[in-house]
Write an enzyme that holds these catalytic residues in place. Structure first.
Site, PDB file in Angstrom:
ATOM      1  N   ASP A  55      -8.695   3.407  -3.501  1.00  0.00           N
ATOM      2  CA  ASP A  55      -7.306   3.180  -2.423  1.00  0.00           C
ATOM      3  C   ASP A  55      -7.240   4.471  -1.769  1.00  0.00           C
ATOM      4  O   ASP A  55      -6.521   5.187  -2.489  1.00  0.00           O
ATOM      5  CB  ASP A  55      -6.326   2.621  -3.306  1.00  0.00           C
ATOM      6  CG  ASP A  55      -5.060   2.524  -2.199  1.00  0.00           C
ATOM      7  OD1 ASP A  55      -5.282   2.464  -1.050  1.00  0.00           O
ATOM      8  OD2 ASP A  55      -4.139   1.782  -2.824  1.00  0.00           O
ATOM      9  N   GLU A  75       0.147   9.180  -2.484  1.00  0.00           N
ATOM     10  CA  GLU A  75       0.329   8.815  -1.274  1.00  0.00           C
ATOM     11  C   GLU A  75       1.608   8.959  -0.389  1.00  0.00           C
ATOM     12  O   GLU A  75       2.346   8.165   0.050  1.00  0.00           O
ATOM     13  CB  GLU A  75      -0.353   7.313  -1.162  1.00  0.00           C
ATOM     14  CG  GLU A  75       0.720   6.379  -1.951  1.00  0.00           C
ATOM     15  CD  GLU A  75       0.086   5.001  -1.902  1.00  0.00           C
ATOM     16  OE1 GLU A  75       0.211   4.577  -0.971  1.00  0.00           O
ATOM     17  OE2 GLU A  75      -0.328   4.368  -2.909  1.00  0.00           O
ATOM     18  N   ASP A  94     -13.486 -27.262   2.920  1.00  0.00           N
ATOM     19  CA  ASP A  94     -14.459 -27.167   2.137  1.00  0.00           C
ATOM     20  C   ASP A  94     -14.929 -25.687   1.818  1.00  0.00           C
ATOM     21  O   ASP A  94     -16.004 -25.537   1.378  1.00  0.00           O
ATOM     22  CB  ASP A  94     -15.366 -28.238   2.037  1.00  0.00           C
ATOM     23  CG  ASP A  94     -16.152 -28.202   3.218  1.00  0.00           C
ATOM     24  OD1 ASP A  94     -15.846 -27.592   4.115  1.00  0.00           O
ATOM     25  OD2 ASP A  94     -17.253 -28.938   3.122  1.00  0.00           O
ATOM     26  N   ARG A 103       0.464   9.001   6.803  1.00  0.00           N
ATOM     27  CA  ARG A 103       0.001   8.837   5.319  1.00  0.00           C
ATOM     28  C   ARG A 103      -1.061   9.513   4.847  1.00  0.00           C
ATOM     29  O   ARG A 103      -2.114   9.284   5.382  1.00  0.00           O
ATOM     30  CB  ARG A 103       0.258   7.445   4.809  1.00  0.00           C
ATOM     31  CG  ARG A 103       0.267   7.252   3.282  1.00  0.00           C
ATOM     32  CD  ARG A 103       0.752   5.780   2.735  1.00  0.00           C
ATOM     33  NE  ARG A 103      -0.230   4.791   3.235  1.00  0.00           N
ATOM     34  CZ  ARG A 103      -0.007   3.889   4.191  1.00  0.00           C
ATOM     35  NH1 ARG A 103       1.339   4.068   4.746  1.00  0.00           N
ATOM     36  NH2 ARG A 103      -0.824   3.033   4.435  1.00  0.00           N
TER      37      ARG A 103
END
Length: 441
Positions: free
Chosen positions: A274, A387, A42, A409
């Site tokens: 990002d 990127e 829950d 990167r």
């Protein structure tokens, strides 16, 4: 960072008008909200609104349905939402209710969600076309078809069911693709918060920390500036973990002499940043790390330079491929003629992904990359990531040992402007000397 206001009520109304202006006469559009999702038993996940619904309403609650009925005399914008319930609000938080949906969110008419079965079929009846994104929610798809079938069952009595269903996604996503001045303002804010977080992670980095401790620096920096949640799970990959494109375990210890790849962005007023940076754990690039990093840096710069209005989507990617292939040849990781290596796809052993993607309310935002089978042209107001990267697998025995296990990167968020690209996340250093200086401060 000074707080930036979110999107205002007027802009949401303008978006709805634009969408209705694209709809055929005598049609209706139906857009359901997201629903609560459960993490376990829950315990709920923090609620995140469906991006299409958010784009059109700004309404932050689950269990709602937006209905657009151009030309409806009693109001074109109808919102079904949860009714006020003091007992539930004591446990779960405040609700706007139908009155709040009208007063605060600009609906022309609003009803309790519990009344939708009685009211929505009447709004659908007689409409020639229904705009709806079929296939996203099996449960809502079934409800909608149930309402339509209930109208069909009454055709002998004069009821007129809709004759056609049209996918809403294309029209709506084309609107979302080109950002307004208000959206760009918010996205600059998201990028600035993310830039500050990346800088803080660089300053905090040292050998012996765990990857998740850098992730914690990001989370603190986001929340401190008003961005409570990340736009996506952070990637903090030390050493060879940086070669795993979507590494999110973030559980390893950072080692002296390794690089760490940090791919992370916040969500701010619904909009994503990002950003990726790769930096040395100990604050100093080794000669081999710097050499490979500078190839990616050059590709990153070439990609941004090609991200200009009038160029097509694939030109920035092609620019990064050429620079990376030339760099890999110069460093001895590839051998052969550059043109042949590119045509053969030899670079994909080291650079296996695209140079970027659309960015907006979703990290991988909506919008077609091709139009009529051709790469689409970039236009002012579009926002994309840039990127490029190089990833040398730790078990790649075809290259010298000094290169193995390096994942590099560099990623920035770039808005296409009439006068050239605007790097929204430029506050994070890219040059190796600037990174080393920040880490030493």
């Amino acid at each position: 960072m000074a707080a930036v206001k979110g999107i205002g009520k007027r802009e949401f109304a303008s978006r709805r008008r634009k969408l209705m202006g694209l709809m055929e006469p005598n049609s209706i559009a139906i857009i359901p909200s997201a629903r609560l999702a459960y993490r376990n038993r829950d315990t709920e996940y923090p609620f995140r609104q469906d991006s299409d619904f958010l784009y059109l309403t700004g309404f932050p609650e689950p269990d709602a349905v937006l209905v657009l009925v151009p030309g409806r005399r009693h109001g074109q914008v109808v919102l079904f939402c949860r009714d006020r319930d003091p007992a539930r609000e004591l446990w779960d938080g405040y609700r706007a209710g139908p009155q709040g949906a009208v007063e605060r969110y600009g609906a022309d008419d609003a009803f309790p969600i519990g009344d939708i079965d009685d009211i929505l079929p009447g709004l659908i009846e007689g409409r020639e076309r229904v705009y709806y994104a079929m296939g996203r929610s099996r449960g809502f798809d079934a409800r909608l078809m149930g309402w339509v079938n209930s109208i069909r069952e009454r055709e002998a009595s004069g009821a007129v069911p809709p004759g056609e269903f049209t996918d809403l996604d294309h029209m709506l996503h084309e609107l979302r693709l080109v950002k307004s001045a208000g959206e760009l303002r918010v996205m600059r804010g998201a990028a600035q918060i993310t830039a500050e977080a990346h800088c803080q992670a660089m300053r905090a980095c040292e050998p012996g920390l765990y990857e998740y401790q850098l992730e914690a620096e990001l989370a603190y920096a986001y929340a401190r500036s008003g961005a409570r949640f990340p736009a996506y799970p952070a990637i903090v990959g030390g050493g060879a973990n940086g070669c795993i494109l979507h590494y999110i375990e973030n559980s390893e210890r950072l080692r002296d002499g390794d690089l760490v790849l940090l791919d992370a962005g916040c969500e701010y007023h619904g909009y994503a940043a990002d950003v990726t940076r790769t930096f040395p754990v100990n604050g100093r690039f080794s000669p081999a790390q710097r050499a490979l990093y500078e190839v990616v840096q050059a590709a990153h710069a070439a990609g941004i330079a090609a991200a200009r209005a009038g160029n097509h989507w694939n030109q920035p990617h092609d620019a990064t491929v050429r620079v990376i292939t030339e760099g890999l040849v110069a460093l001895g990781l590839l051998r052969g003629r550059v043109a042949k290596l590119i045509s053969d796809g030899a670079y994909r052993d080291f650079y296996m992904h695209r140079a970027g993607h659309w960015l907006g309310l979703d990290v991988h935002d909506v919008g077609d990359y091709r139009v009529g089978g051709e790469w689409r042209l970039l236009e002012p107001g579009m926002v994309l990531t840039m990127e490029p990267g190089i990833y040398v697998a730790p078990d790649n025995t075809r290259v010298a040992k000094k290169w193995r296990g390096m994942g590099i990167r560099i990623e920035d968020d770039v808005a296409i402007g009439a006068d050239g690209p605007e790097v929204l996340s430029a506050a994070v250093p890219v040059a190796p000397d600037a990174i080393e200086a920040l880490m030493a401060a």
